[in-house]
Motif scaffolding. Structure first.
Motif, PDB file in Angstrom:
ATOM      1  N   UNK A  94       6.776  11.202 -47.352  1.00 50.95           N
ATOM      2  CA  UNK A  94       7.533  10.154 -46.641  1.00 50.95           C
ATOM      3  C   UNK A  94       7.505   8.818 -46.733  1.00 50.95           C
ATOM      4  N   UNK A  95       7.693   8.547 -48.564  1.00 53.45           N
ATOM      5  CA  UNK A  95       7.238   7.520 -48.929  1.00 53.45           C
ATOM      6  C   UNK A  95       8.612   6.784 -49.331  1.00 53.45           C
ATOM      7  N   UNK A  96       9.373   6.038 -49.316  1.00 52.32           N
ATOM      8  CA  UNK A  96      10.371   5.782 -50.055  1.00 52.32           C
ATOM      9  C   UNK A  96       9.671   5.127 -51.587  1.00 52.32           C
ATOM     10  N   UNK A  97      10.741   4.895 -52.019  1.00 52.19           N
ATOM     11  CA  UNK A  97      10.186   4.218 -53.571  1.00 52.19           C
ATOM     12  C   UNK A  97      12.038   3.470 -53.708  1.00 52.19           C
ATOM     13  N   UNK A  98      11.459   2.216 -53.778  1.00 50.65           N
ATOM     14  CA  UNK A  98      12.654   1.110 -53.916  1.00 50.65           C
ATOM     15  C   UNK A  98      12.480   0.651 -55.406  1.00 50.65           C
ATOM     16  N   UNK A  99      13.197   0.700 -56.233  1.00 52.99           N
ATOM     17  CA  UNK A  99      13.305  -0.033 -57.777  1.00 52.99           C
ATOM     18  C   UNK A  99      14.596  -0.746 -57.950  1.00 52.99           C
ATOM     19  N   UNK A 100      13.825  -2.216 -58.356  1.00 54.06           N
ATOM     20  CA  UNK A 100      14.626  -3.305 -57.986  1.00 54.06           C
ATOM     21  C   UNK A 100      14.346  -3.916 -59.505  1.00 54.06           C
ATOM     22  N   UNK A 101      15.945  -4.371 -60.505  1.00 52.19           N
ATOM     23  CA  UNK A 101      16.017  -4.604 -61.396  1.00 52.19           C
ATOM     24  C   UNK A 101      17.451  -5.996 -61.549  1.00 52.19           C
ATOM     25  N   UNK A 102      17.110  -6.932 -61.882  1.00 55.27           N
ATOM     26  CA  UNK A 102      17.736  -7.767 -61.923  1.00 55.27           C
ATOM     27  C   UNK A 102      18.567  -8.559 -63.146  1.00 55.27           C
ATOM     28  N   UNK A 103      19.080  -7.225 -64.040  1.00 57.84           N
ATOM     29  CA  UNK A 103      20.465  -6.624 -64.547  1.00 57.84           C
ATOM     30  C   UNK A 103      21.445  -6.877 -63.455  1.00 57.84           C
ATOM     31  N   UNK A 104      22.947  -6.953 -63.834  1.00 55.47           N
ATOM     32  CA  UNK A 104      24.509  -7.099 -63.341  1.00 55.47           C
ATOM     33  C   UNK A 104      24.471  -5.298 -62.962  1.00 55.47           C
ATOM     34  N   UNK A 105      25.461  -5.980 -61.738  1.00 61.75           N
ATOM     35  CA  UNK A 105      25.746  -4.359 -61.294  1.00 61.75           C
ATOM     36  C   UNK A 105      26.622  -3.462 -62.233  1.00 61.75           C
ATOM     37  N   UNK A 106      27.448  -3.302 -63.585  1.00 60.73           N
ATOM     38  CA  UNK A 106      27.920  -3.044 -64.971  1.00 60.73           C
ATOM     39  C   UNK A 106      26.572  -2.504 -64.999  1.00 60.73           C
ATOM     40  N   UNK A 107      25.736  -3.137 -65.468  1.00 61.75           N
ATOM     41  CA  UNK A 107      24.341  -3.003 -66.404  1.00 61.75           C
ATOM     42  C   UNK A 107      23.989  -2.281 -65.595  1.00 61.75           C
ATOM     43  N   UNK A 108      23.420  -1.834 -64.410  1.00 68.37           N
ATOM     44  CA  UNK A 108      22.900  -0.942 -63.479  1.00 68.37           C
ATOM     45  C   UNK A 108      23.204  -0.069 -63.354  1.00 68.37           C
ATOM     46  N   UNK A 109      24.745   0.423 -63.537  1.00 66.90           N
ATOM     47  CA  UNK A 109      25.365   1.385 -63.047  1.00 66.90           C
ATOM     48  C   UNK A 109      24.557   3.058 -64.535  1.00 66.90           C
ATOM     49  N   UNK A 110      24.903   1.691 -65.607  1.00 70.38           N
ATOM     50  CA  UNK A 110      24.367   2.912 -66.514  1.00 70.38           C
ATOM     51  C   UNK A 110      23.238   2.720 -66.609  1.00 70.38           C
ATOM     52  N   UNK A 111      22.030   1.562 -66.673  1.00 74.49           N
ATOM     53  CA  UNK A 111      20.795   2.073 -66.051  1.00 74.49           C
ATOM     54  C   UNK A 111      20.862   3.518 -65.498  1.00 74.49           C
ATOM     55  N   UNK A 112      21.435   3.143 -64.430  1.00 71.26           N
ATOM     56  CA  UNK A 112      21.270   5.154 -63.044  1.00 71.26           C
ATOM     57  C   UNK A 112      21.728   5.860 -63.608  1.00 71.26           C
ATOM     58  N   UNK A 113      22.471   6.111 -64.419  1.00 72.33           N
ATOM     59  CA  UNK A 113      23.768   7.159 -65.062  1.00 72.33           C
ATOM     60  C   UNK A 113      22.874   7.397 -66.213  1.00 72.33           C
ATOM     61  N   UNK A 114      21.923   7.182 -67.017  1.00 71.73           N
ATOM     62  CA  UNK A 114      21.731   7.280 -68.239  1.00 71.73           C
ATOM     63  C   UNK A 114      20.148   7.586 -68.085  1.00 71.73           C
ATOM     64  N   UNK A 115      19.507   6.978 -66.973  1.00 74.63           N
ATOM     65  CA  UNK A 115      18.185   7.512 -67.136  1.00 74.63           C
ATOM     66  C   UNK A 115      18.362   8.771 -65.391  1.00 74.63           C
ATOM     67  N   UNK A 116      19.532   8.813 -65.170  1.00 82.48           N
ATOM     68  CA  UNK A 116      19.481  10.351 -63.927  1.00 82.48           C
ATOM     69  C   UNK A 116      18.575  10.151 -63.615  1.00 82.48           C
ATOM     70  N   UNK A 117      18.815   8.498 -62.524  1.00 86.00           N
ATOM     71  CA  UNK A 117      17.986   8.077 -61.594  1.00 86.00           C
ATOM     72  C   UNK A 117      17.803   8.649 -60.359  1.00 86.00           C
ATOM     73  N   UNK A 118      16.795   9.293 -59.333  1.00 84.15           N
ATOM     74  CA  UNK A 118      16.987   9.634 -58.268  1.00 84.15           C
ATOM     75  C   UNK A 118      16.643   8.611 -57.131  1.00 84.15           C
ATOM     76  N   UNK A 119      16.084   8.184 -57.588  1.00 81.88           N
ATOM     77  CA  UNK A 119      15.327   6.426 -56.119  1.00 81.88           C
ATOM     78  C   UNK A 119      16.082   5.042 -56.033  1.00 81.88           C
ATOM     79  N   UNK A 120      16.385   5.180 -55.426  1.00 83.19           N
ATOM     80  CA  UNK A 120      17.224   4.053 -54.962  1.00 83.19           C
ATOM     81  C   UNK A 120      17.170   2.449 -56.008  1.00 83.19           C
ATOM     82  N   UNK A 121      17.726   2.272 -56.960  1.00 77.73           N
ATOM     83  CA  UNK A 121      17.749   1.298 -57.745  1.00 77.73           C
ATOM     84  C   UNK A 121      18.520  -0.074 -57.046  1.00 77.73           C
ATOM     85  N   UNK A 122      18.041  -0.862 -56.964  1.00 75.55           N
ATOM     86  CA  UNK A 122      18.729  -2.107 -55.651  1.00 75.55           C
ATOM     87  C   UNK A 122      18.749  -3.287 -57.036  1.00 75.55           C
TER      88      UNK A 122
END
Length: 180
Positions: A94-122
């Motif tokens: 019942x716990x949410x994990x929020x990962x927070x990054x300082x990369x910009x939108x385009x970089x973050x989208x690529x990170x999320x795709x490359x790593x197959x992130x399941x958790x929210x990437x803020x």
């Protein structure tokens, strides 16, 4: 990709804002309510407000250090992979994990795709939440830090970067949640 010789996208406004070292000095005390924030979630395509979880479920905040979509912090990369691999263990409790990054939108989208992130990437390209949580900074990016909050948004556990233990292990984070 863990490392690359392609440093494009590294030198930007965020890099200069976070270049000088500032140690992690978080002064939050256990039991205190933590600062609220609202950030875009790149994995789900919506905005996430931390206070929306209050009264509902515990949250793990995982501030992470990613330089660009091609350059991960070698101390944070294994932690990101481990959190992602064990994300279901948190959600089953019942716990949410929020990962927070300082990369910009385009970089973050690529990170999320490359790593197959399941958790929210803020995304917090301004680094305001990193400063609010006083995780520190060095060499162009904020430092990592992890915070476990109970369902009322009160601090149960915090881990700030050190070279001896750059990130709290998933096991420590799960232990800190306890029976929240």
């Amino acid at each position: 990709m863990l490392t690359s010789t392609d440093f494009s996208g590294l030198i930007n406004q965020r890099f200069f804002r976070n270049f000088l070292p500032i140690p992690a000095t978080n002064s939050l005390k256990l039991g205190e309510r933590t600062p609220d924030f609202e950030l875009p979630d790149i994995t789900r395509g919506k905005s996430v407000k931390l206070s929306d979880y209050r009264g509902k479920q515990p949250v793990v905040l995982a501030f992470t250090r990613i330089f660009t979509e091609k350059q991960y912090c070698p101390l944070c990369y294994p932690h990101i992979i481990d959190l992602n691999r064990k994300y279901e263990e948190f959600t089953q409790r019942g716990v949410e994990v929020l990962m927070i990054t300082s990369t910009d939108k385009q970089q973050s989208e690529k990170v999320g795709q490359d790593l197959g992130l399941k958790m929210p990437l803020l995304i917090d390209h301004s680094c305001k939440s990193f400063r609010d949580y006083q995780v520190g900074q060095a060499l162009g990016a904020p430092l990592p830090g992890q915070f476990v909050l109970d369902k009322d948004g009160r601090l149960l556990y915090k881990h700030l970067f050190s070279f001896l233990e750059p990130n709290a292990s998933v096991e420590k984070l799960l232990l800190a949640i306890g029976d929240s």
